[in-house]
Design a protein around this motif. Structure first.
Motif, PDB file in Angstrom:
ATOM      1  N   LEU B  38       0.829  -1.211   0.000  1.00 56.33           N
ATOM      2  CA  LEU B  38       0.000   0.000   0.000  1.00 56.33           C
ATOM      3  C   LEU B  38       0.859   1.255   0.000  1.00 56.33           C
ATOM      4  O   LEU B  38       1.836   1.335   0.742  1.00 56.33           O
ATOM      5  CB  LEU B  38      -0.881   0.038   1.243  1.00 56.33           C
ATOM      6  CG  LEU B  38      -1.758  -1.169   1.549  1.00 56.33           C
ATOM      7  CD1 LEU B  38      -2.681  -0.851   2.716  1.00 56.33           C
ATOM      8  CD2 LEU B  38      -2.565  -1.572   0.328  1.00 56.33           C
ATOM      9  N   PRO B  39       0.472   2.254  -0.786  1.00 56.83           N
ATOM     10  CA  PRO B  39       1.142   3.548  -0.669  1.00 56.83           C
ATOM     11  C   PRO B  39       0.806   4.185   0.686  1.00 56.83           C
ATOM     12  O   PRO B  39      -0.163   3.797   1.337  1.00 56.83           O
ATOM     13  CB  PRO B  39       0.564   4.370  -1.820  1.00 56.83           C
ATOM     14  CG  PRO B  39      -0.657   3.662  -2.281  1.00 56.83           C
ATOM     15  CD  PRO B  39      -0.547   2.242  -1.847  1.00 56.83           C
ATOM     16  N   ASN B  40       1.605   5.145   1.089  1.00 55.06           N
ATOM     17  CA  ASN B  40       1.441   5.815   2.380  1.00 55.06           C
ATOM     18  C   ASN B  40       0.252   6.773   2.327  1.00 55.06           C
ATOM     19  O   ASN B  40       0.287   7.773   1.611  1.00 55.06           O
ATOM     20  CB  ASN B  40       2.742   6.570   2.691  1.00 55.06           C
ATOM     21  CG  ASN B  40       2.728   7.218   4.047  1.00 55.06           C
ATOM     22  OD1 ASN B  40       1.664   7.478   4.611  1.00 55.06           O
ATOM     23  ND2 ASN B  40       3.909   7.475   4.569  1.00 55.06           N
ATOM     24  N   PHE B  44      -1.862  11.190   0.791  1.00 57.98           N
ATOM     25  CA  PHE B  44      -3.006  11.400  -0.109  1.00 57.98           C
ATOM     26  C   PHE B  44      -3.426  12.876  -0.046  1.00 57.98           C
ATOM     27  O   PHE B  44      -3.591  13.423   1.045  1.00 57.98           O
ATOM     28  CB  PHE B  44      -4.203  10.536   0.320  1.00 57.98           C
ATOM     29  CG  PHE B  44      -4.010   9.055   0.181  1.00 57.98           C
ATOM     30  CD1 PHE B  44      -2.945   8.521  -0.544  1.00 57.98           C
ATOM     31  CD2 PHE B  44      -4.913   8.165   0.751  1.00 57.98           C
ATOM     32  CE1 PHE B  44      -2.780   7.147  -0.671  1.00 57.98           C
ATOM     33  CE2 PHE B  44      -4.764   6.791   0.635  1.00 57.98           C
ATOM     34  CZ  PHE B  44      -3.693   6.278  -0.079  1.00 57.98           C
ATOM     35  N   SER B 101     -10.027   0.646 -14.962  1.00 60.86           N
ATOM     36  CA  SER B 101     -10.248   0.619 -13.517  1.00 60.86           C
ATOM     37  C   SER B 101      -8.980   0.086 -12.850  1.00 60.86           C
ATOM     38  O   SER B 101      -8.921  -1.054 -12.387  1.00 60.86           O
ATOM     39  CB  SER B 101     -11.468  -0.245 -13.196  1.00 60.86           C
ATOM     40  OG  SER B 101     -12.608   0.280 -13.838  1.00 60.86           O
ATOM     41  N   GLN B 104      -4.532  -2.952 -12.998  1.00 59.28           N
ATOM     42  CA  GLN B 104      -4.885  -4.368 -12.937  1.00 59.28           C
ATOM     43  C   GLN B 104      -5.901  -4.704 -14.030  1.00 59.28           C
ATOM     44  O   GLN B 104      -5.789  -5.738 -14.680  1.00 59.28           O
ATOM     45  CB  GLN B 104      -5.465  -4.701 -11.556  1.00 59.28           C
ATOM     46  CG  GLN B 104      -5.738  -6.179 -11.332  1.00 59.28           C
ATOM     47  CD  GLN B 104      -4.471  -7.007 -11.114  1.00 59.28           C
ATOM     48  OE1 GLN B 104      -3.422  -6.481 -10.758  1.00 59.28           O
ATOM     49  NE2 GLN B 104      -4.562  -8.303 -11.342  1.00 59.28           N
ATOM     50  N   SER B 236      -2.679   5.326  -8.960  1.00 59.38           N
ATOM     51  CA  SER B 236      -2.764   4.715  -7.629  1.00 59.38           C
ATOM     52  C   SER B 236      -1.575   5.080  -6.743  1.00 59.38           C
ATOM     53  O   SER B 236      -1.725   5.210  -5.536  1.00 59.38           O
ATOM     54  CB  SER B 236      -2.849   3.193  -7.742  1.00 59.38           C
ATOM     55  OG  SER B 236      -4.064   2.817  -8.334  1.00 59.38           O
ATOM     56  N   LYS B 237      -0.385   5.215  -7.321  1.00 57.80           N
ATOM     57  CA  LYS B 237       0.796   5.470  -6.505  1.00 57.80           C
ATOM     58  C   LYS B 237       1.114   6.961  -6.401  1.00 57.80           C
ATOM     59  O   LYS B 237       1.875   7.363  -5.537  1.00 57.80           O
ATOM     60  CB  LYS B 237       2.010   4.722  -7.089  1.00 57.80           C
ATOM     61  CG  LYS B 237       1.763   3.216  -7.347  1.00 57.80           C
ATOM     62  CD  LYS B 237       1.286   2.468  -6.114  1.00 57.80           C
ATOM     63  CE  LYS B 237       1.210   0.958  -6.337  1.00 57.80           C
ATOM     64  NZ  LYS B 237       0.179   0.518  -7.272  1.00 57.80           N
ATOM     65  N   VAL B 240      -4.291   8.656  -5.474  1.00 57.83           N
ATOM     66  CA  VAL B 240      -4.892   7.684  -4.535  1.00 57.83           C
ATOM     67  C   VAL B 240      -5.209   6.388  -5.275  1.00 57.83           C
ATOM     68  O   VAL B 240      -5.609   6.422  -6.438  1.00 57.83           O
ATOM     69  CB  VAL B 240      -6.205   8.208  -3.890  1.00 57.83           C
ATOM     70  CG1 VAL B 240      -5.921   9.312  -2.881  1.00 57.83           C
ATOM     71  CG2 VAL B 240      -7.209   8.683  -4.940  1.00 57.83           C
ATOM     72  N   PRO B 241      -5.074   5.248  -4.585  1.00 55.11           N
ATOM     73  CA  PRO B 241      -5.444   3.979  -5.221  1.00 55.11           C
ATOM     74  C   PRO B 241      -6.957   3.736  -5.208  1.00 55.11           C
ATOM     75  O   PRO B 241      -7.485   3.023  -6.053  1.00 55.11           O
ATOM     76  CB  PRO B 241      -4.752   2.905  -4.375  1.00 55.11           C
ATOM     77  CG  PRO B 241      -4.146   3.593  -3.209  1.00 55.11           C
ATOM     78  CD  PRO B 241      -4.467   5.046  -3.265  1.00 55.11           C
ATOM     79  N   GLY B 242      -7.658   4.349  -4.217  1.00 53.15           N
ATOM     80  CA  GLY B 242      -9.061   4.024  -3.988  1.00 53.15           C
ATOM     81  C   GLY B 242     -10.002   4.418  -5.114  1.00 53.15           C
ATOM     82  O   GLY B 242     -11.125   3.936  -5.175  1.00 53.15           O
ATOM     83  N   PHE B 243      -9.571   5.313  -5.997  1.00 51.25           N
ATOM     84  CA  PHE B 243     -10.425   5.646  -7.145  1.00 51.25           C
ATOM     85  C   PHE B 243     -10.346   4.573  -8.230  1.00 51.25           C
ATOM     86  O   PHE B 243     -11.158   4.571  -9.139  1.00 51.25           O
ATOM     87  CB  PHE B 243     -10.005   6.997  -7.750  1.00 51.25           C
ATOM     88  CG  PHE B 243     -10.478   8.200  -6.984  1.00 51.25           C
ATOM     89  CD1 PHE B 243     -11.025   8.080  -5.721  1.00 51.25           C
ATOM     90  CD2 PHE B 243     -10.385   9.460  -7.546  1.00 51.25           C
ATOM     91  CE1 PHE B 243     -11.467   9.204  -5.027  1.00 51.25           C
ATOM     92  CE2 PHE B 243     -10.826  10.583  -6.860  1.00 51.25           C
ATOM     93  CZ  PHE B 243     -11.354  10.456  -5.597  1.00 51.25           C
ATOM     94  N   ARG B 244      -9.369   3.694  -8.145  1.00 50.14           N
ATOM     95  CA  ARG B 244      -9.178   2.648  -9.154  1.00 50.14           C
ATOM     96  C   ARG B 244      -9.096   3.258 -10.560  1.00 50.14           C
ATOM     97  O   ARG B 244      -9.946   2.977 -11.414  1.00 50.14           O
ATOM     98  CB  ARG B 244     -10.272   1.580  -9.096  1.00 50.14           C
ATOM     99  CG  ARG B 244     -10.550   0.974  -7.750  1.00 50.14           C
ATOM    100  CD  ARG B 244      -9.364   0.317  -7.052  1.00 50.14           C
ATOM    101  NE  ARG B 244      -8.711  -0.704  -7.867  1.00 50.14           N
ATOM    102  CZ  ARG B 244      -7.454  -0.620  -8.283  1.00 50.14           C
ATOM    103  NH1 ARG B 244      -6.692   0.415  -7.969  1.00 50.14           N
ATOM    104  NH2 ARG B 244      -6.929  -1.563  -8.987  1.00 50.14           N
TER     105      ARG B 244
END
Lengths: 394, 394
Positions: B38-40, B44, B101, B104, B236-237, B240-244
């Motif tokens: 996970l990124p820190n 964010f 998305s 991945q 993501s890096k 934010v990763p959460g937006f995919r």
């Protein structure tokens, strides 16, 4: 670099999205379009979504912006489970719910885990084009089973199940896309009895189920044959499609495979949008919101039916949907909806010809009309134009 | 209902996410974990994202909440194109960019359009587990080609290309996951010369490329062999990763197939999150934001290296990453990282053993450490524990 034969064989199976092509034509100025499948954006609850989003930024911390669990935001899954209980009297454990990037992704994941090349897959005739596209990737043998005002033809289904190893039966039992029909209770019970004896799964795709304007709700296949049913739900038609949020309800052995496939496919769906939807759902009276959509779509549907009675030649028949977004028109005899389409465009009105809703039928005399994306005045003008076009082409 | 043999054959190929299992163990209280990827989340840009989101609700209208184009939000694609131009001196037409998305999903879509069962697919050894999982669905024949501090072994690659019909070569040339190594410029030029003569595509997966703490940027494969390169990018890096949210850059014939597959898979990625990211990108100094991440990760990496020098036995070797999130540890001789793992957990420190990063190797003497998810004090304590554990197990 040579580009021949560099792609996987499965890519040869996928029909190009005919609707996508058609929509380009229908965007021309002056055309009244009944072709699209978009919900009415005037009914999106933007203010409430804004409030929910602000709350999330203020109180939510950084968790919803981080990588998260493949299964989905647990509070949203709990809400979905509770709503099935209160609204449909269905007990759906949270563990049986996987959040997906729209129902469309549910179809892709089910194809991925279930379909080996050549496996039988029953599809409604006419059937949802998006499902045909999603499953085509996995090279099934499509088995078309007709649907009518009563539901799916049970004998034809039995015949398909007898003649091929069949993995999946794809259905939209409520306000079907494209036809608008709903499976009757009796039909559901009969189909359930047929399927219960098999190891085949029925996919109950239910994006429109909450959009009922008349008649009584029918029992979900999940209540009739829970071990054979995979239920798909969506927020696209009741809240907004742009978040791309849907879900799959499946029994544990299927869910385990779905989670593996979902993780390999995109790790997880955005928890940010899941958390917004959840905040919206718990802070607002969702039933009142949905009732507004039902009222609007219901009036639009009546407006379209009245105009059809006034302007279509008497030999044209239409379905009588109790909900949803679409109705289905059958032209007399050997009229070809595709030919009608080109004349209709010239006359300033658009629809989707029936052909793409069939696996291997051309020159269909049917067509799909959406009653939700134009207002009642436009509906009247558009149906008048379409009626005149039909008379002209007969 | 019998559950045997109801799933597609392809589901037998997918390794369960070992990391997923491991992460459960590492969540025990008191454990310092270098295992996660996970990124820190302290970095964010939540305030700026909140401002961007408010702007979107106030001025954006309902469009971003509606169904939208499969290719992605055009303004975001234009931004990505312009940034490649200004930052990497790469000309990438907007038409060659598809929003996905996360990266991945890019891997899943490429597997879908490119890989028929048994087709050769070159994977780095050690290689990114998520890629192995994504591609496994399409049943390729994996061809492992070793990577070292200089990059991919050219002779081994040539041997693989000669011996099998190979569709794809999967690489993470910058700050590789799991090893942290970067392909040298010379290695890239040599590999490009090898690949240019073939009809094989090289996937240049570049989620970490902007996170460079030292050394000079190396030329992208897209600049060396544009017709053979498919480039994957990600927010993501860096945000934010959460937006995919990620993207694929591919030449037109590949892009056409990708769009068809993307549409069948999930219609499109959320335009809402795409529009937020776009608003964030144009309203803020992105380079300053990324520089903050680079400074933090760079210091953490130095802290980890210093602790390793102090606490690890001298026979242990580690890579020296110039960026990214990971470094790779090689234990002496026949030590097994998996056995070390169990002792390490007891001693309060976690990592990912090397095994899952190989297609078919067990008892690897290597392991992956993330230096970004714990602060410098915890890094020192954790590396001290790990050093003691290694000495104990030698």
């Amino acid at each position: 670099m040579k580009m021949k034969n560099i792609f996987a064989d499965r890519m040869n199976n996928i029909p190009r999205s005919f609707i996508r092509e058609i929509l380009k034509v229908t965007l021309k100025p002056g055309i009244i379009s009944f072709a699209g499948g978009l919900p009415n954006s005037d009914l999106f609850p933007l203010e409430q979504l804004q409030t929910a989003t602000e709350k999330l930024f203020t109180c939510g911390g950084s968790t919803v912006f981080q990588y998260a669990t493949t299964e989905g935001y647990v509070k949203l899954r709990e809400y979905i489970s509770a709503r099935y209980r209160s609204r449909n009297n269905l007990y759906v454990p949270v563990e049986n719910i996987l959040i997906t990037s729209g129902s469309q992704q549910g179809l892709d994941l089910l194809g991925k885990i279930m379909i080996s090349s050549g496996d039988g897959l029953v599809i409604e005739e006419p059937g949802y084009l998006g499902a045909i596209q999603a499953f085509s990737i996995y090279s099934p043998r499509f088995l078309s089973v007709p649907v009518s005002d009563e539901g799916m033809d049970r004998e034809a289904l039995q015949h398909s199940l007898d003649s091929h190893e069949t993995r999946l039966i794809y259905t939209v039992p409520n306000f079907q896309n494209p036809s608008g029909i709903t499976y009757s209770t009796e039909n559901r019970i009969q189909l359930a009895a047929t399927i219960e004896k098999t190891t085949t799964f029925l996919i109950e795709d239910d994006p429109y189920g909450e959009l009922r304007f008349s008649g009584e709700p029918k029992p979900s296949f999940l209540s009739l044959i829970p071990e054979n049913t995979i239920l798909l739900g969506s927020f696209s038609k009741t809240i907004v499609p742009g978040f791309r949020l849907g879900w799959i309800v499946a029994p544990p052995p299927v869910m385990e495979k779905l989670i593996t496939a979902k993780q390999a496919t995109d790790l997880h769906t955005s928890h940010f949008t899941q958390a917004i939807i959840h905040q919206f759902l718990i802070d607002n009276d969702v039933d009142t919101h949905i009732e507004k959509i039902v009222q609007t779509y219901g009036s639009q549907k009546i407006a379209m039916e009245e105009s059809i009675r006034e302007f279509f030649p008497p030999k044209v028949t239409v379905t009588d949907p109790e909900g949803g977004m679409f109705l289905w028109v059958t032209l007399p005899g050997d009229m070809k909806a595709m030919e009608l389409f080109h004349t209709a465009i010239k006359n300033g009105v658009a629809f989707v010809p029936g052909d793409p809703f069939y696996i291997d039928r051309k020159d269909s005399n049917c067509l799909r009309l959406s009653f939700v994306s134009t207002n009642e005045e436009m509906i009247r003008t558009g149906i008048k134009r379409l009626g005149a076009t039909i008379t002209q082409c007969m």
